[in-house]
Design an enzyme around this catalytic site. Structure first.
Site, PDB file in Angstrom:
ATOM      1  N   HIS A   1       0.839  -1.204   0.000  1.00 27.34           N
ATOM      2  CA  HIS A   1       0.000   0.000   0.000  1.00 27.34           C
ATOM      3  C   HIS A   1       0.876   1.257   0.000  1.00 27.34           C
ATOM      4  O   HIS A   1       1.988   1.271   0.522  1.00 27.34           O
ATOM      5  CB  HIS A   1      -1.012   0.000   1.145  1.00 27.34           C
TER       6      HIS A   1
ATOM      7  N   ASP B   1       0.224   4.387   1.314  1.00 24.32           N
ATOM      8  CA  ASP B   1       0.171   5.382   2.381  1.00 24.32           C
ATOM      9  C   ASP B   1       0.892   4.916   3.640  1.00 24.32           C
ATOM     10  O   ASP B   1       1.226   3.738   3.795  1.00 24.32           O
ATOM     11  CB  ASP B   1      -1.289   5.727   2.709  1.00 24.32           C
TER      12      ASP B   1
ATOM     13  N   ASP C   1       6.222   0.499   7.363  1.00 21.99           N
ATOM     14  CA  ASP C   1       4.901  -0.081   7.134  1.00 21.99           C
ATOM     15  C   ASP C   1       4.154   0.842   6.175  1.00 21.99           C
ATOM     16  O   ASP C   1       3.686   1.902   6.571  1.00 21.99           O
ATOM     17  CB  ASP C   1       4.162  -0.205   8.462  1.00 21.99           C
TER      18      ASP C   1
ATOM     19  N   GLU D   1      -4.713   2.521   2.595  1.00 23.61           N
ATOM     20  CA  GLU D   1      -4.929   1.305   3.379  1.00 23.61           C
ATOM     21  C   GLU D   1      -5.085   1.614   4.854  1.00 23.61           C
ATOM     22  O   GLU D   1      -5.947   1.060   5.536  1.00 23.61           O
ATOM     23  CB  GLU D   1      -3.749   0.340   3.154  1.00 23.61           C
ATOM     24  N   GLU D   2      -4.245   2.516   5.361  1.00 28.11           N
ATOM     25  CA  GLU D   2      -4.172   2.742   6.801  1.00 28.11           C
ATOM     26  C   GLU D   2      -5.424   3.432   7.355  1.00 28.11           C
ATOM     27  O   GLU D   2      -5.700   3.354   8.545  1.00 28.11           O
ATOM     28  CB  GLU D   2      -2.939   3.579   7.147  1.00 28.11           C
TER      29      GLU D   2
ATOM     30  N   ASP E   1       3.157  -6.892   3.480  1.00 28.89           N
ATOM     31  CA  ASP E   1       2.804  -6.041   4.618  1.00 28.89           C
ATOM     32  C   ASP E   1       2.968  -6.730   5.972  1.00 28.89           C
ATOM     33  O   ASP E   1       2.429  -6.276   6.974  1.00 28.89           O
ATOM     34  CB  ASP E   1       1.361  -5.556   4.456  1.00 28.89           C
TER      35      ASP E   1
ATOM     36  N   HIS F   1       3.206   2.467  13.441  1.00 29.97           N
ATOM     37  CA  HIS F   1       2.160   3.445  13.777  1.00 29.97           C
ATOM     38  C   HIS F   1       2.562   4.331  14.957  1.00 29.97           C
ATOM     39  O   HIS F   1       1.711   5.010  15.519  1.00 29.97           O
ATOM     40  CB  HIS F   1       0.809   2.781  14.065  1.00 29.97           C
TER      41      HIS F   1
END
Length: 479
Positions: free
Chosen positions: A76, A78, A115, A145-146, A169, A454
């Site tokens: 992904h 983002d 990530d 995605e996030e 991922d 994150h």
């Protein structure tokens, strides 16, 4: 250019450095997507974007592999934008600043975006390489995605030509993932009623320094949730006095991260009682949160406000934050040591005359969140508020007997010198959604070791990236 460009494998790290240089938080990854599209065109590769902005690039098979079935690599575009409070960083304009720290690459005061930037970089590096054997190759890079898997939700049908996909991922060396949790957002709202301020003191209380982390992968670690801790603090304060009112309250920044910081401004009658409760609360944090050794509570005096939340609203919010279910709700009965169902409040905001919050619910099984959704709905109704559910995405049901899994296990064992672990992850990979649109896809998910995704403590293990690259290139050569 940063120092990471000298790491091996060179093309992967060069691409990751380029990715870091172009801001790409969720909903703002279009500049990165267009950079990749223009690069692919300059290489005379097939490239398209679908209706929601996903990018698909195709590269012909290398010599001798033309008759083998094609394979798709997926990542992904983002990243999660999180910064320490004392870090001045605009995620819409400022590049991520990666740096080498021993055997790890991390960022400077922000999330790194490993990530899923490392996975994206590996796919682009293979497109960019002349010495990696592979069958006909498709690279699918999805949008947003996030923040709700919007790219995967809107993926164009009949676009992919491959029946085998490698998702990139996963965040643990030596593990192959064949299943994941589904998820859904719960958006809370509670009306705020105000009154003229009647209290002689006002203070701002900050809960800071928590470890945070991924609200799926790290939910079982018992790290503190700063928003929930506000509820603990308010309940403790209300046990000694009811003569206080909230002026403002907020915490967290994204729905899929455990919030590291939360803040409340209070008007209060007795400043001494507040000080006493704060000191006891500090002791509770120190003793009750071993995973958060840097947790702190900072209190600062504020000018008196003209108005506050009224007393009933203050009491309702205190009860709501205290009673709000959070964390692991059930462990899987079929997959050992795996969380089945969880939820985490990630964002809390005061917006005009509404208190708003966002919770991300996750479960490995269909209907696994039904009971906790019922509990949330009843709690909000009793509090005079509302909860709305949105953004549902399905889990990825494990299939333990596919050819791609058998080959991945064999090659990984040769590289590691021992058998890899086959796992199901309590986080949202896009594989379930992709298989809903392309049901004949056989999928595995692999990746290098990434810690504290994150959060601003995010880091990726340099030796694990080399191992991941070795596995990925061997897979492509042997499919």
């Amino acid at each position: 250019m940063s120092d990471i460009q000298r790491l091996q494998p060179a093309k992967l790290w060069q691409w990751f450095d380029q990715i870091c240089a172009i801001p790409h938080p969720s909903y703002h990854e279009n500049a990165l997507a267009e950079f990749i599209v223009n690069w692919a065109k300059s290489k005379n590769l097939f490239v398209e974007r679908d209706e929601v902005g996903n990018v698909l690039i195709r590269k012909p098979a290398t010599s001798g592999m033309e008759n083998r079935p094609s394979v798709a690599l997926q990542a992904h575009l983002d990243m999660v934008p999180q910064a320490n409070e004392n870090t001045q960083h605009n995620f819409l304009t400022d590049p991520i600043q990666p740096r080498i720290q021993g055997e790890w690459v991390t960022a400077t005061g922000t999330t790194l975006g490993a990530d899923n930037g490392i996975g994206m970089a590996s796919a682009l590096a293979i497109l960019d390489s002349d010495d990696v054997a592979h069958p006909a190759l498709e690279v699918l890079l999805t949008m947003t995605e996030e923040a709700g898997m919007e790219g995967a939700l809107g993926l164009r049908a009949n676009w992919l030509q491959s029946n085998v996909m490698i998702n990139t991922d996963t965040e643990e060396n030596g593990e192959i993932y064949i299943g994941c949790a589904g998820g859904e957002n719960a958006d809370l709202s509670l009306p705020i009623h105000r009154q003229p301020n009647k209290f002689p003191h006002c203070f701002h209380i900050a809960i800071k320094g928590l470890s945070g982390g991924h609200s799926g992968c790290d939910i079982h670690t018992e790290r503190g949730n700063a928003i929930k801790l506000l509820g603990v603090f308010l309940t403790a304060l209300r046990c000694v006095t009811e003569d206080f009112a909230i002026v403002n309250i907020y915490g967290g920044s994204v729905r899929n991260a455990i919030p590291r910081e939360a803040f409340i401004t209070l008007a209060i009658d007795d400043a001494t009682l507040l000080t006493m409760v704060v000191e006891k609360f500090k002791e509770v944090l120190k003793q009750g949160l071993p995973e958060d050794p840097n947790a702190e509570v900072i209190v600062s005096a504020q000018a008196l406000p003209d108005e506050t939340f009224d007393i009933p609203t203050t009491k309702t919010i205190t009860h709501l934050l205290s009673a709000l279910p959070n964390g692991v709700q059930a462990f899987s009965q079929t997959v050992k040591n795996v969380v089945e169902t969880s939820l985490s409040i990630g964002v809390l905001r005061t917006e005009n005359d509404q208190l708003k919050g966002t919770i991300l619910l996750r479960s490995l099984i269909e209907g696994g969140t039904d009971e906790v959704k019922k509990e949330l709905t009843e709690l909000l109704q009793q509090s005079g508020g509302n909860v709305a559910y949105s953004g549902y995405y399905p889990g990825w049901e494990p299939q333990p007997d596919t050819e791609i899994l058998t080959l991945t296990k064999k090659l990984y064992a040769e590289i590691l010198g021992h058998e890899p672990e086959i796992k199901v992850i309590h986080a949202g990979l896009e594989c379930g959604l992709l298989k809903k649109i392309y049901p004949n896809l056989d999928v595995v998910s692999i990746g290098p070791t990434i810690r504290n995704a994150h959060s601003p403590d995010e880091k990726v293990h340099i030796p694990a990236v080399q191992t991941y690259w070795t596995l990925l290139t061997k897979l492509l050569a042997n499919l």
